[in-house]
Design a protein around this motif. Structure first.
Motif, PDB file in Angstrom:
ATOM      1  N   SER A 105       0.826  -1.205   0.000  1.00 56.07           N
ATOM      2  CA  SER A 105       0.000   0.000   0.000  1.00 56.07           C
ATOM      3  C   SER A 105       0.863   1.259   0.000  1.00 56.07           C
ATOM      4  O   SER A 105       0.598   2.210  -0.751  1.00 56.07           O
ATOM      5  CB  SER A 105      -0.921  -0.018   1.218  1.00 56.07           C
ATOM      6  OG  SER A 105      -1.682   1.149   1.275  1.00 56.07           O
ATOM      7  N   ALA A 127      -7.320   8.882  -7.664  1.00 48.88           N
ATOM      8  CA  ALA A 127      -8.330   8.200  -6.834  1.00 48.88           C
ATOM      9  C   ALA A 127      -8.548   6.771  -7.323  1.00 48.88           C
ATOM     10  O   ALA A 127      -8.694   5.848  -6.512  1.00 48.88           O
ATOM     11  CB  ALA A 127      -9.637   8.977  -6.864  1.00 48.88           C
ATOM     12  N   HIS A 130      -5.581   4.712  -6.213  1.00 51.53           N
ATOM     13  CA  HIS A 130      -5.687   4.455  -4.768  1.00 51.53           C
ATOM     14  C   HIS A 130      -6.710   3.353  -4.484  1.00 51.53           C
ATOM     15  O   HIS A 130      -6.453   2.442  -3.696  1.00 51.53           O
ATOM     16  CB  HIS A 130      -6.066   5.743  -4.034  1.00 51.53           C
ATOM     17  CG  HIS A 130      -6.269   5.547  -2.573  1.00 51.53           C
ATOM     18  ND1 HIS A 130      -5.226   5.347  -1.702  1.00 51.53           N
ATOM     19  CD2 HIS A 130      -7.397   5.479  -1.826  1.00 51.53           C
ATOM     20  CE1 HIS A 130      -5.695   5.185  -0.475  1.00 51.53           C
ATOM     21  NE2 HIS A 130      -7.013   5.255  -0.530  1.00 51.53           N
ATOM     22  N   ASN A 131      -7.869   3.423  -5.127  1.00 49.14           N
ATOM     23  CA  ASN A 131      -8.908   2.408  -4.902  1.00 49.14           C
ATOM     24  C   ASN A 131      -8.490   1.042  -5.440  1.00 49.14           C
ATOM     25  O   ASN A 131      -8.772   0.015  -4.810  1.00 49.14           O
ATOM     26  CB  ASN A 131     -10.231   2.846  -5.525  1.00 49.14           C
ATOM     27  CG  ASN A 131     -10.883   3.954  -4.731  1.00 49.14           C
ATOM     28  OD1 ASN A 131     -10.658   4.084  -3.532  1.00 49.14           O
ATOM     29  ND2 ASN A 131     -11.674   4.778  -5.395  1.00 49.14           N
ATOM     30  N   CYS A 132      -7.793   1.022  -6.575  1.00 46.92           N
ATOM     31  CA  CYS A 132      -7.293  -0.261  -7.101  1.00 46.92           C
ATOM     32  C   CYS A 132      -6.256  -0.849  -6.145  1.00 46.92           C
ATOM     33  O   CYS A 132      -6.233  -2.058  -5.913  1.00 46.92           O
ATOM     34  CB  CYS A 132      -6.692  -0.074  -8.483  1.00 46.92           C
ATOM     35  SG  CYS A 132      -7.926   0.246  -9.752  1.00 46.92           S
ATOM     36  N   SER A 134      -6.151  -0.368  -2.918  1.00 50.89           N
ATOM     37  CA  SER A 134      -6.889  -0.869  -1.751  1.00 50.89           C
ATOM     38  C   SER A 134      -7.514  -2.224  -2.040  1.00 50.89           C
ATOM     39  O   SER A 134      -7.480  -3.131  -1.201  1.00 50.89           O
ATOM     40  CB  SER A 134      -7.978   0.133  -1.349  1.00 50.89           C
ATOM     41  OG  SER A 134      -7.403   1.352  -0.950  1.00 50.89           O
ATOM     42  N   CYS A 135      -8.085  -2.367  -3.237  1.00 59.57           N
ATOM     43  CA  CYS A 135      -8.670  -3.660  -3.626  1.00 59.57           C
ATOM     44  C   CYS A 135      -7.598  -4.744  -3.691  1.00 59.57           C
ATOM     45  O   CYS A 135      -7.830  -5.881  -3.257  1.00 59.57           O
ATOM     46  CB  CYS A 135      -9.384  -3.544  -4.967  1.00 59.57           C
ATOM     47  SG  CYS A 135     -10.897  -2.574  -4.884  1.00 59.57           S
TER      48      CYS A 135
END
Length: 150
Positions: A105, A127, A130-132, A134-135
Protein backbone atom coordinates in the motif's frame (compact mmCIF):
# COMPACT_ATOMS: atom_id res chain seq x y z
CA UNK A 1 4.17 -36.92 31.56
CA UNK A 2 1.81 -35.21 29.07
CA UNK A 3 2.95 -31.69 29.93
CA UNK A 4 6.59 -32.43 29.22
CA UNK A 5 5.68 -34.29 26.03
CA UNK A 6 3.87 -31.26 24.58
CA UNK A 7 6.56 -28.90 25.80
CA UNK A 8 9.22 -30.99 24.07
CA UNK A 9 7.21 -30.96 20.84
CA UNK A 10 7.38 -27.16 20.64
CA UNK A 11 10.83 -26.68 22.15
CA UNK A 12 10.00 -25.64 25.72
CA UNK A 13 12.61 -26.77 28.22
CA UNK A 14 11.27 -25.43 31.52
CA UNK A 15 7.81 -26.68 32.58
CA UNK A 16 5.89 -25.49 35.65
CA UNK A 17 2.80 -27.54 36.50
CA UNK A 18 0.31 -27.70 39.36
CA UNK A 19 0.68 -24.02 40.27
CA UNK A 20 -1.81 -21.93 42.21
CA UNK A 21 -3.23 -18.86 40.40
CA UNK A 22 -0.86 -16.42 42.13
CA UNK A 23 2.11 -18.71 41.43
CA UNK A 24 1.19 -18.74 37.73
CA UNK A 25 1.12 -14.95 37.66
CA UNK A 26 4.47 -14.82 39.51
CA UNK A 27 6.11 -17.20 37.01
CA UNK A 28 4.79 -15.20 34.07
CA UNK A 29 5.99 -11.89 35.51
CA UNK A 30 9.43 -13.41 36.21
CA UNK A 31 9.74 -14.38 32.55
CA UNK A 32 8.50 -10.99 31.38
CA UNK A 33 11.02 -9.19 33.63
CA UNK A 34 13.91 -10.93 31.86
CA UNK A 35 12.51 -9.91 28.47
CA UNK A 36 10.62 -13.04 27.47
CA UNK A 37 7.29 -12.96 25.67
CA UNK A 38 4.85 -15.32 27.39
CA UNK A 39 1.97 -17.27 25.88
CA UNK A 40 -0.37 -18.72 28.51
CA UNK A 41 -2.79 -21.51 27.63
CA UNK A 42 -5.56 -22.16 30.12
CA UNK A 43 -9.12 -23.34 30.54
CA UNK A 44 -10.41 -22.51 34.00
CA UNK A 45 -11.25 -19.75 36.46
CA UNK A 46 -7.89 -20.34 38.15
CA UNK A 47 -6.14 -19.44 34.89
CA UNK A 48 -7.86 -16.07 34.36
CA UNK A 49 -5.29 -13.92 36.25
CA UNK A 50 -2.39 -15.59 34.43
CA UNK A 51 -4.19 -15.27 31.09
CA UNK A 52 -4.57 -11.53 31.69
CA UNK A 53 -0.90 -11.18 32.73
CA UNK A 54 0.61 -13.03 29.75
CA UNK A 55 1.64 -11.25 26.55
CA UNK A 56 -0.60 -13.59 24.56
CA UNK A 57 -3.22 -15.84 26.09
CA UNK A 58 -5.20 -18.75 24.70
CA UNK A 59 -8.32 -20.20 26.32
CA UNK A 60 -9.45 -23.70 25.50
CA UNK A 61 -13.03 -22.78 24.64
CA UNK A 62 -15.07 -25.98 24.71
CA UNK A 63 -14.23 -27.04 28.25
CA UNK A 64 -12.99 -23.64 29.43
CA UNK A 65 -14.86 -21.40 31.78
CA UNK A 66 -16.49 -18.21 30.54
CA UNK A 67 -14.07 -16.18 32.67
CA UNK A 68 -11.03 -17.80 31.03
CA UNK A 69 -12.47 -17.22 27.57
CA UNK A 70 -13.14 -13.56 28.40
CA UNK A 71 -9.66 -13.07 29.89
CA UNK A 72 -7.84 -14.58 26.92
CA UNK A 73 -6.74 -12.91 23.71
CA UNK A 74 -7.62 -16.03 21.70
CA UNK A 75 -10.28 -18.65 22.38
CA UNK A 76 -10.01 -22.04 20.71
CA UNK A 77 -13.43 -23.53 20.15
CA UNK A 78 -12.16 -27.06 20.72
CA UNK A 79 -10.14 -28.64 23.50
CA UNK A 80 -7.56 -30.00 21.08
CA UNK A 81 -4.20 -28.66 22.29
CA UNK A 82 -2.68 -30.01 19.09
CA UNK A 83 -4.18 -26.92 17.38
CA UNK A 84 -1.64 -24.64 19.13
CA UNK A 85 1.14 -25.18 16.52
CA UNK A 86 -1.42 -24.47 13.77
CA UNK A 87 -2.44 -21.31 15.63
CA UNK A 88 1.20 -20.21 15.79
CA UNK A 89 1.75 -20.83 12.06
CA UNK A 90 -1.49 -19.02 11.18
CA UNK A 91 -0.63 -16.02 13.35
CA UNK A 92 2.87 -15.80 11.83
CA UNK A 93 1.31 -15.93 8.38
CA UNK A 94 -1.16 -13.19 9.34
CA UNK A 95 1.62 -10.92 10.58
CA UNK A 96 3.66 -11.50 7.39
CA UNK A 97 0.58 -10.76 5.26
CA UNK A 98 -0.20 -7.59 7.23
CA UNK A 99 3.38 -6.34 6.83
CA UNK A 100 3.34 -7.16 3.11
CA UNK A 101 -0.01 -5.41 2.61
CA UNK A 102 1.15 -2.29 4.43
CA UNK A 103 4.37 -2.21 2.38
CA UNK A 104 2.45 -2.76 -0.86
CA UNK A 105 0.00 0.00 0.00
CA UNK A 106 2.80 2.43 0.88
CA UNK A 107 4.65 1.66 -2.36
CA UNK A 108 1.52 2.20 -4.46
CA UNK A 109 0.83 5.50 -2.67
CA UNK A 110 4.42 6.73 -3.06
CA UNK A 111 4.40 5.89 -6.79
CA UNK A 112 1.04 7.62 -7.17
CA UNK A 113 2.35 10.73 -5.37
CA UNK A 114 5.43 10.78 -7.59
CA UNK A 115 3.31 10.41 -10.73
CA UNK A 116 1.01 13.19 -9.49
CA UNK A 117 3.97 15.51 -8.91
CA UNK A 118 5.14 14.78 -12.46
CA UNK A 119 1.67 15.64 -13.74
CA UNK A 120 0.95 12.13 -15.00
CA UNK A 121 -1.95 11.50 -12.63
CA UNK A 122 -4.98 13.71 -12.34
CA UNK A 123 -7.03 13.71 -9.15
CA UNK A 124 -9.49 11.32 -10.79
CA UNK A 125 -6.86 8.84 -11.97
CA UNK A 126 -5.11 9.20 -8.61
CA UNK A 127 -8.33 8.20 -6.83
CA UNK A 128 -8.69 5.22 -9.17
CA UNK A 129 -5.11 4.11 -8.51
CA UNK A 130 -5.69 4.45 -4.77
CA UNK A 131 -8.91 2.41 -4.90
CA UNK A 132 -7.29 -0.26 -7.10
CA UNK A 133 -4.41 -0.46 -4.60
CA UNK A 134 -6.89 -0.87 -1.75
CA UNK A 135 -8.67 -3.66 -3.63
CA UNK A 136 -5.33 -5.36 -4.28
CA UNK A 137 -4.45 -5.24 -0.58
CA UNK A 138 -7.84 -6.74 0.33
CA UNK A 139 -7.36 -9.53 -2.23
CA UNK A 140 -3.90 -10.35 -0.84
CA UNK A 141 -5.34 -10.45 2.69
CA UNK A 142 -8.12 -12.75 1.46
CA UNK A 143 -5.47 -15.36 0.70
CA UNK A 144 -5.40 -16.03 4.45
CA UNK A 145 -8.91 -17.42 4.30
CA UNK A 146 -9.00 -21.18 4.77
CA UNK A 147 -5.20 -21.48 4.69
CA UNK A 148 -3.86 -24.96 5.39
CA UNK A 149 -0.51 -25.58 7.12
CA UNK A 150 -0.41 -29.37 7.21
Amino acid sequence: MKKKYFAKQIGIEDVHAGLLPEEKVLEITKLQEIGKAVCMIGDGVNDAPALKTANVSVAMGAMGSDIAVEAADIALMSDDIAKIPYLKRLSNSCVRTIKFCISLSLCINFVAIALSLLGLLTPTTGALVHNCGSCLVVLVAALLYDRKFE
